[in-house]
Design a protein around this motif. Structure first.
Motif, PDB file in Angstrom:
ATOM      1  N   PRO A 166       1.713  -2.164   3.321  1.00  0.00           N
ATOM      2  CA  PRO A 166       0.765  -1.400   2.506  1.00  0.00           C
ATOM      3  C   PRO A 166       1.357  -1.090   1.143  1.00  0.00           C
ATOM      4  O   PRO A 166       2.497  -1.454   0.841  1.00  0.00           O
ATOM      5  CB  PRO A 166       0.576  -0.121   3.328  1.00  0.00           C
ATOM      6  CG  PRO A 166       1.890   0.063   4.006  1.00  0.00           C
ATOM      7  CD  PRO A 166       2.414  -1.318   4.293  1.00  0.00           C
ATOM      8  N   ASP A 167       0.588  -0.419   0.319  1.00  0.00           N
ATOM      9  CA  ASP A 167       1.095   0.007  -0.978  1.00  0.00           C
ATOM     10  C   ASP A 167       2.274   0.968  -0.801  1.00  0.00           C
ATOM     11  O   ASP A 167       2.408   1.628   0.243  1.00  0.00           O
ATOM     12  CB  ASP A 167      -0.001   0.691  -1.788  1.00  0.00           C
ATOM     13  CG  ASP A 167      -1.099  -0.288  -2.223  1.00  0.00           C
ATOM     14  OD1 ASP A 167      -0.822  -1.502  -2.293  1.00  0.00           O
ATOM     15  OD2 ASP A 167      -2.225   0.186  -2.495  1.00  0.00           O
ATOM     16  N   ALA A 168       3.103   1.056  -1.812  1.00  0.00           N
ATOM     17  CA  ALA A 168       4.334   1.829  -1.718  1.00  0.00           C
ATOM     18  C   ALA A 168       4.087   3.282  -1.327  1.00  0.00           C
ATOM     19  O   ALA A 168       4.857   3.871  -0.567  1.00  0.00           O
ATOM     20  CB  ALA A 168       5.089   1.763  -3.044  1.00  0.00           C
ATOM     21  N   ASP A 169       3.009   3.855  -1.829  1.00  0.00           N
ATOM     22  CA  ASP A 169       2.759   5.272  -1.553  1.00  0.00           C
ATOM     23  C   ASP A 169       2.218   5.515  -0.152  1.00  0.00           C
ATOM     24  O   ASP A 169       2.079   6.665   0.268  1.00  0.00           O
ATOM     25  CB  ASP A 169       1.816   5.873  -2.586  1.00  0.00           C
ATOM     26  CG  ASP A 169       0.463   5.174  -2.645  1.00  0.00           C
ATOM     27  OD1 ASP A 169       0.252   4.191  -1.899  1.00  0.00           O
ATOM     28  OD2 ASP A 169      -0.390   5.609  -3.443  1.00  0.00           O
ATOM     29  N   VAL A 171       3.399   3.437   2.673  1.00  0.00           N
ATOM     30  CA  VAL A 171       4.190   2.780   3.703  1.00  0.00           C
ATOM     31  C   VAL A 171       4.959   3.765   4.578  1.00  0.00           C
ATOM     32  O   VAL A 171       5.072   3.574   5.798  1.00  0.00           O
ATOM     33  CB  VAL A 171       5.138   1.732   3.076  1.00  0.00           C
ATOM     34  CG1 VAL A 171       6.199   2.380   2.202  1.00  0.00           C
ATOM     35  CG2 VAL A 171       5.771   0.879   4.155  1.00  0.00           C
ATOM     36  N   HIS A 190       7.325  -6.012   8.334  1.00  0.00           N
ATOM     37  CA  HIS A 190       6.233  -6.233   7.389  1.00  0.00           C
ATOM     38  C   HIS A 190       6.319  -7.596   6.716  1.00  0.00           C
ATOM     39  O   HIS A 190       7.388  -8.185   6.574  1.00  0.00           O
ATOM     40  CB  HIS A 190       6.237  -5.142   6.311  1.00  0.00           C
ATOM     41  CG  HIS A 190       5.831  -3.801   6.820  1.00  0.00           C
ATOM     42  ND1 HIS A 190       6.725  -2.917   7.374  1.00  0.00           N
ATOM     43  CD2 HIS A 190       4.612  -3.206   6.892  1.00  0.00           C
ATOM     44  CE1 HIS A 190       6.080  -1.813   7.753  1.00  0.00           C
ATOM     45  NE2 HIS A 190       4.809  -1.970   7.469  1.00  0.00           N
ATOM     46  N   TRP A 194       5.409  -9.312  -2.091  1.00  0.00           N
ATOM     47  CA  TRP A 194       5.366  -8.487  -3.306  1.00  0.00           C
ATOM     48  C   TRP A 194       5.316  -6.998  -2.994  1.00  0.00           C
ATOM     49  O   TRP A 194       5.408  -6.172  -3.900  1.00  0.00           O
ATOM     50  CB  TRP A 194       4.188  -8.887  -4.200  1.00  0.00           C
ATOM     51  CG  TRP A 194       2.866  -8.937  -3.503  1.00  0.00           C
ATOM     52  CD1 TRP A 194       1.945  -7.936  -3.407  1.00  0.00           C
ATOM     53  CD2 TRP A 194       2.312 -10.057  -2.789  1.00  0.00           C
ATOM     54  NE1 TRP A 194       0.855  -8.350  -2.685  1.00  0.00           N
ATOM     55  CE2 TRP A 194       1.057  -9.658  -2.293  1.00  0.00           C
ATOM     56  CE3 TRP A 194       2.765 -11.348  -2.526  1.00  0.00           C
ATOM     57  CZ2 TRP A 194       0.252 -10.523  -1.541  1.00  0.00           C
ATOM     58  CZ3 TRP A 194       1.956 -12.192  -1.778  1.00  0.00           C
ATOM     59  CH2 TRP A 194       0.711 -11.776  -1.296  1.00  0.00           C
ATOM     60  N   LYS A 195       5.211  -6.632  -1.709  1.00  0.00           N
ATOM     61  CA  LYS A 195       5.251  -5.223  -1.314  1.00  0.00           C
ATOM     62  C   LYS A 195       6.390  -4.925  -0.341  1.00  0.00           C
ATOM     63  O   LYS A 195       6.593  -3.773   0.043  1.00  0.00           O
ATOM     64  CB  LYS A 195       3.924  -4.807  -0.669  1.00  0.00           C
ATOM     65  CG  LYS A 195       2.716  -4.875  -1.587  1.00  0.00           C
ATOM     66  CD  LYS A 195       1.465  -4.399  -0.872  1.00  0.00           C
ATOM     67  CE  LYS A 195       0.243  -4.441  -1.780  1.00  0.00           C
ATOM     68  NZ  LYS A 195      -0.978  -3.952  -1.096  1.00  0.00           N
ATOM     69  N   GLU A 198       9.549  -2.206  -0.941  1.00  0.00           N
ATOM     70  CA  GLU A 198       9.283  -0.781  -0.699  1.00  0.00           C
ATOM     71  C   GLU A 198       9.162  -0.482   0.786  1.00  0.00           C
ATOM     72  O   GLU A 198       9.574   0.587   1.252  1.00  0.00           O
ATOM     73  CB  GLU A 198       8.017  -0.352  -1.436  1.00  0.00           C
ATOM     74  CG  GLU A 198       8.172  -0.311  -2.943  1.00  0.00           C
ATOM     75  CD  GLU A 198       9.249   0.660  -3.421  1.00  0.00           C
ATOM     76  OE1 GLU A 198       9.444   1.712  -2.765  1.00  0.00           O
ATOM     77  OE2 GLU A 198       9.888   0.365  -4.445  1.00  0.00           O
ATOM     78  N   ARG A 235      15.090  -2.542  -6.102  1.00  0.00           N
ATOM     79  CA  ARG A 235      13.870  -2.559  -6.923  1.00  0.00           C
ATOM     80  C   ARG A 235      14.058  -3.423  -8.167  1.00  0.00           C
ATOM     81  O   ARG A 235      13.130  -4.106  -8.596  1.00  0.00           O
ATOM     82  CB  ARG A 235      13.488  -1.130  -7.305  1.00  0.00           C
ATOM     83  CG  ARG A 235      12.976  -0.311  -6.116  1.00  0.00           C
ATOM     84  CD  ARG A 235      12.520   1.071  -6.535  1.00  0.00           C
ATOM     85  NE  ARG A 235      11.865   1.758  -5.424  1.00  0.00           N
ATOM     86  CZ  ARG A 235      12.321   2.872  -4.853  1.00  0.00           C
ATOM     87  NH1 ARG A 235      13.437   3.440  -5.304  1.00  0.00           N
ATOM     88  NH2 ARG A 235      11.673   3.422  -3.844  1.00  0.00           N
ATOM     89  N   GLN A 242       8.924 -10.755 -10.217  1.00  0.00           N
ATOM     90  CA  GLN A 242       7.504 -10.485 -10.448  1.00  0.00           C
ATOM     91  C   GLN A 242       6.723 -11.725 -10.886  1.00  0.00           C
ATOM     92  O   GLN A 242       5.570 -11.903 -10.457  1.00  0.00           O
ATOM     93  CB  GLN A 242       7.334  -9.362 -11.470  1.00  0.00           C
ATOM     94  CG  GLN A 242       5.903  -8.847 -11.598  1.00  0.00           C
ATOM     95  CD  GLN A 242       5.387  -8.275 -10.292  1.00  0.00           C
ATOM     96  OE1 GLN A 242       6.039  -7.441  -9.661  1.00  0.00           O
ATOM     97  NE2 GLN A 242       4.202  -8.716  -9.853  1.00  0.00           N
ATOM     98  N   TRP A 245       5.795 -13.345  -7.720  1.00  0.00           N
ATOM     99  CA  TRP A 245       4.771 -12.569  -6.989  1.00  0.00           C
ATOM    100  C   TRP A 245       3.400 -12.778  -7.639  1.00  0.00           C
ATOM    101  O   TRP A 245       2.398 -12.903  -6.930  1.00  0.00           O
ATOM    102  CB  TRP A 245       5.105 -11.078  -6.982  1.00  0.00           C
ATOM    103  CG  TRP A 245       6.455 -10.663  -6.524  1.00  0.00           C
ATOM    104  CD1 TRP A 245       7.170  -9.608  -6.987  1.00  0.00           C
ATOM    105  CD2 TRP A 245       7.277 -11.265  -5.497  1.00  0.00           C
ATOM    106  NE1 TRP A 245       8.383  -9.509  -6.342  1.00  0.00           N
ATOM    107  CE2 TRP A 245       8.457 -10.506  -5.414  1.00  0.00           C
ATOM    108  CE3 TRP A 245       7.127 -12.363  -4.667  1.00  0.00           C
ATOM    109  CZ2 TRP A 245       9.490 -10.814  -4.521  1.00  0.00           C
ATOM    110  CZ3 TRP A 245       8.147 -12.688  -3.776  1.00  0.00           C
ATOM    111  CH2 TRP A 245       9.304 -11.921  -3.705  1.00  0.00           C
TER     112      TRP A 245
END
Length: 296
Positions: A166-169, A171, A190, A194-195, A198, A235, A242, A245
């Motif tokens: 999922p999105d970083a916020d 997970v 996971h 590209w995610k 995180e 990171r 990127q 990605w």
């Protein structure tokens, strides 16, 4: 097999008739062994398992097991429309030398949770290998709910889940909810390169990686930074990729990996039809990114 770290998913080079090029596959696998990946994910979505018949799937597993010689655990996808076919594919994988199987609920008719539970239960009982649940709703149009994952984590033989990151916020909360319901020792990992960084930083146990299947070194560098507790470096390494990605999102990781493998001279195999290879500007973009990132 321990379901952790980098599980690298290579393409499966094959000709237009679906005959797998085992020599080209061996070249790809040697790159993964040399990089020290934690496992190889054979015949995944990137490995186009759905486009190969049973005999070619088994021949592919046999060739991979012979190349790896136990140096790296082998996880093999056995998704099929019918439960009995998935059981037979699991038995084939075991006989051919696999260490575990990856099971997606492939179906033409939308499935209910009870149907997927019974499907997984039957395959886990019949295949004779640990089962990783393959939660891939964009392809199967079925989403494993946290409650279903919790139920299945208690089925004998079901060892792990491969979830879309999922999105970083979100997970950390997702991991907490899944761990609260899952059986002790059940691995939560996971996909979605590209995610994935995180997700790893939040505590995901495994990265089921497309990029790792062709470019294992940069993926391993990210993983090593995570393991060292260096979130800033992980990171930074992630951001450096990127451009890749962006290509994955624009063209699909499968098409990009085939183009990249062709450009590197590792194989001249094309994606199985009706999937068309990248051409023109898209292929030029892949070449430019490979060059700019010094990917080899």
């Amino acid at each position: 097999m321990r379901f952790q770290g980098l599980s690298a998913f290579p393409i499966t080079p094959a000709d237009a008739q679906g005959r797998v090029d085992t020599a080209a596959l061996a070249r790809l696998l040697r790159r993964l062994v040399a990089a020290g990946v934690d496992s190889v994910g054979l015949l995944g979505s990137t490995g186009t398992y759905a486009y190969l018949d049973r005999a070619e799937r088994r021949r592919t597993v046999e060739a991979a097991a012979a190349e790896l010689r136990g140096a790296v655990p082998l996880l093999v996808s056995i998704g099929a429309l019918r439960t009995d076919d998935a059981v037979r594919l699991g038995q084939d994988a075991r006989a051919a030398g696999a260490d575990a199987v990856l099971l997606a609920p492939v179906s033409y008719t939308p499935l209910t949770e009870d149907e997927v539970f019974a499907h997984v239960q039957a395959v886990a009982a019949g295949a004779g290998l640990p089962v990783v649940l393959y939660n891939n709703p964009s392809t199967t149009h079925f989403t494993f709910s946290p409650g279903l994952i919790a139920r299945l984590s208690r089925v004998p033989g079901v060892a792990a889940v491969k979830n879309p990151a999922p999105d970083a916020d979100a997970v950390a909360a997702e991991l907490a909810a899944l761990r609260a319901g899952a059986a002790p020792g059940f691995s939560i990992g996971h996909s979605g390169d590209w995610k994935a960084t995180e997700a790893l930083l939040a505590g995901s146990e495994a990265w089921y990686s497309v990029v790792g299947g062709l470019f294992p070194e940069p993926a391993m560098r990210i993983l090593r930074a995570v393991r060292a507790g260096d979130a800033a470096e992980a990171r930074r390494l992630h951001r450096s990729l990127q451009p890749l990605w962006d290509l994955f999102i624009a063209h699909s990781s499968l098409r990009v990996m085939y183009a990249a493998a062709n450009l590197l001279g590792l194989t001249d195999a094309q994606p199985p039809r009706p999937i068309l290879p990248l051409a023109g500007t898209a292929r030029e973009q892949v070449a430019a990114v490979i060059g700019a990132l010094a990917l080899r």
